[in-house]
Design an enzyme around this catalytic site. Structure first.
Site, PDB file in Angstrom:
ATOM      1  N   ARG A 139       0.839  -1.216   0.000  1.00 52.61           N
ATOM      2  CA  ARG A 139       0.000   0.000   0.000  1.00 52.61           C
ATOM      3  C   ARG A 139       0.873   1.265   0.000  1.00 52.61           C
ATOM      4  O   ARG A 139       0.578   2.255   0.670  1.00 52.61           O
ATOM      5  CB  ARG A 139      -0.921   0.035   1.230  1.00 52.61           C
ATOM      6  CG  ARG A 139      -1.953  -1.053   1.272  1.00 52.61           C
ATOM      7  CD  ARG A 139      -2.982  -0.915   0.157  1.00 52.61           C
ATOM      8  NE  ARG A 139      -4.067  -1.837   0.315  1.00 52.61           N
ATOM      9  CZ  ARG A 139      -4.022  -3.122  -0.061  1.00 52.61           C
ATOM     10  NH1 ARG A 139      -2.938  -3.602  -0.641  1.00 52.61           N
ATOM     11  NH2 ARG A 139      -5.058  -3.902   0.107  1.00 52.61           N
ATOM     12  N   SER A 184     -10.514  -0.922   3.682  1.00 48.80           N
ATOM     13  CA  SER A 184      -9.708  -1.107   4.900  1.00 48.80           C
ATOM     14  C   SER A 184      -9.280   0.259   5.417  1.00 48.80           C
ATOM     15  O   SER A 184      -8.714   1.043   4.669  1.00 48.80           O
ATOM     16  CB  SER A 184      -8.441  -1.904   4.593  1.00 48.80           C
ATOM     17  OG  SER A 184      -8.759  -3.170   4.096  1.00 48.80           O
ATOM     18  N   GLU A 200      -4.464   3.315   6.790  1.00 50.82           N
ATOM     19  CA  GLU A 200      -4.149   3.316   5.370  1.00 50.82           C
ATOM     20  C   GLU A 200      -4.773   4.581   4.758  1.00 50.82           C
ATOM     21  O   GLU A 200      -4.261   5.162   3.803  1.00 50.82           O
ATOM     22  CB  GLU A 200      -4.773   2.049   4.758  1.00 50.82           C
ATOM     23  CG  GLU A 200      -4.669   1.933   3.274  1.00 50.82           C
ATOM     24  CD  GLU A 200      -5.412   0.710   2.716  1.00 50.82           C
ATOM     25  OE1 GLU A 200      -5.270  -0.394   3.259  1.00 50.82           O
ATOM     26  OE2 GLU A 200      -6.127   0.884   1.733  1.00 50.82           O
TER      27      GLU A 200
END
Ligand code: EPU
Length: 339
Positions: A163, A238, A333
């Site tokens: 990520r 997420s 995130e």
């Protein structure tokens, strides 16, 4: 180019959180970015957004938000085995994947239904079911807002990580288009071993002409079961990354939690944050108008009328609980946009 003043961003972030920005500009490619450069727009406060699927607006944004609406797809090279396809940044990633699957171009089917634009895919190195953007991105064409030039980054120069990418810490580069290396039938490298993907396929599944479509449908089904549809319940997928910790940390935790899932990651081990959040008692809980999704604890949701600050407060409480219970730090995130 279209410009809006005091623009409401509620429809431009998948959390569905209301926030105003001073100016919102839709542009259609590199020539219009050059116009914005000539107008000295990049000398003030600005940011670029795609689908807003990874952003949490905690305040109004006193600056300019630019948003690509360039959506062309073009085959750049083709041979018997594979092809290089250029997609412009403003295209919805899943619309591109649908086209790829229809054409029998393999490589991106596992990334189906991720709410994201083509331009954001390499920045975030989006990933799902054993595939990440880095596996299919050959190069990225960017616009350097510091000097108005264009530059191509090779896959290696993108410095992809979990990520993460070079672009994540270098917002001065705006993604213009992405070149994807995709494969033709006979050269597909189907990835079916992640989690429950294989069991979501029919027992008769084979590498037939329909294989990409079947994988895409299975991925969409699993996502639909576990993740909220942003059109119905606001979320950013997420909210946290899965932490990668030293092997010794996992060994210590396994003494107390012998059933804890973890994945080997070369140097360390990845623990699913969703599992730790659930074990900390947060799954399905709510704080004000923000909540933890009842089917996947890694996902925070806007239960209706939540503010960005409310979601952030919930996130902080979760981070504290996980730290207290497991001694592990989890980090978002999602990018917080605040004053
Ligand atoms: N788990 C729980 N409780 C939960 C959620 C998960 O115990 O509430 C456990 C599961 O049982 C499983 C493990 O955690 O053992 C992993 O769960 P899952 O396969 O659902 O994946 P994840 O690690 O929670 C990651 C990505 C997702 C991606 C899936 C599938 C991150 C931060 N998230 O989630 O990506 O779709 O894997 O590949 O890496 C996103 O980034 O927005 C996103 C949705």
């Amino acid at each position: 180019m279209k410009e809006y003043i005091d623009y409401q961003l509620k429809g431009n972030n998948t959390f569905g959180i209301p926030a105003l920005c001073d100016r919102f500009i839709e542009y259609a490619g590199i020539d219009e970015l050059k116009d914005l450069y000539a107008r000295k727009l990049f000398e003030g406060k600005w940011m670029s957004i795609g689908c807003g699927a990874n952003l949490l607006f905690c305040d109004d944004y006193h600056g300019v938000i630019i948003h690509s609406v360039a959506r062309q797809v073009e085959i750049r090279e083709e041979n018997d085995r594979n092809l290089l396809v250029r997609a412009e940044a403003g295209l919805v990633l899943d619309d591109f994947i649908a086209q790829a699957v229809d054409n029998g171009w393999g490589g991106m089917e596992n990334l189906s239904a991720i709410p994201c634009s083509v331009g954001a895919a390499p920045v975030q190195n989006v990933g799902a079911y054993g595939v990440e953007a880095k596996d299919v991105v050959e190069s990225v064409l960017v616009f350097d807002t510091r000097d108005g030039s264009a530059r191509t980054f090779t896959n290696a120069e993108c410095a992809f990580g979990y990520r993460n990418s070079f672009f994540k810490t270098h917002p001065e580069y705006v993604v213009v288009s992405v070149d994807f290396r995709l494969t033709k039938k006979g050269n597909w490298q189907l990835r079916l071993d992640y989690g429950n993907l294989r069991s979501a396929l029919s027992p008769q599944f084979s590498e037939s002409d329909d294989a990409l479509r079947e994988i895409r449908e299975a991925v969409c089904r699993i996502r639909h079961e576990k993740l909220p549809d942003p059109a119905v319940i606001g979320s950013a997928g997420s909210f946290f990354k899965n932490p990668v910790v030293d092997c010794a940390v996992v060994d210590r935790l396994l003494l107390d939690y012998p059933k804890m899932p973890f994945y080997e990651m070369g140097e360390g081990r990845k623990i699913p944050a969703g599992w730790m959040i659930e074990q900390s008692g947060w799954k399905g809980k709510r704080m004000g108008n923000a909540g933890v999704y009842e089917k996947q604890a890694l996902v925070l949701v806007n239960l209706g009328g939540a503010s960005g600050k409310e979601v952030w407060r919930l996130a902080q409480n979760i981070v504290d609980s996980v730290r207290e219970k497991f001694g592990v730090e989890i980090s978002p995130e999602v990018i917080k946009v605040s004053e």
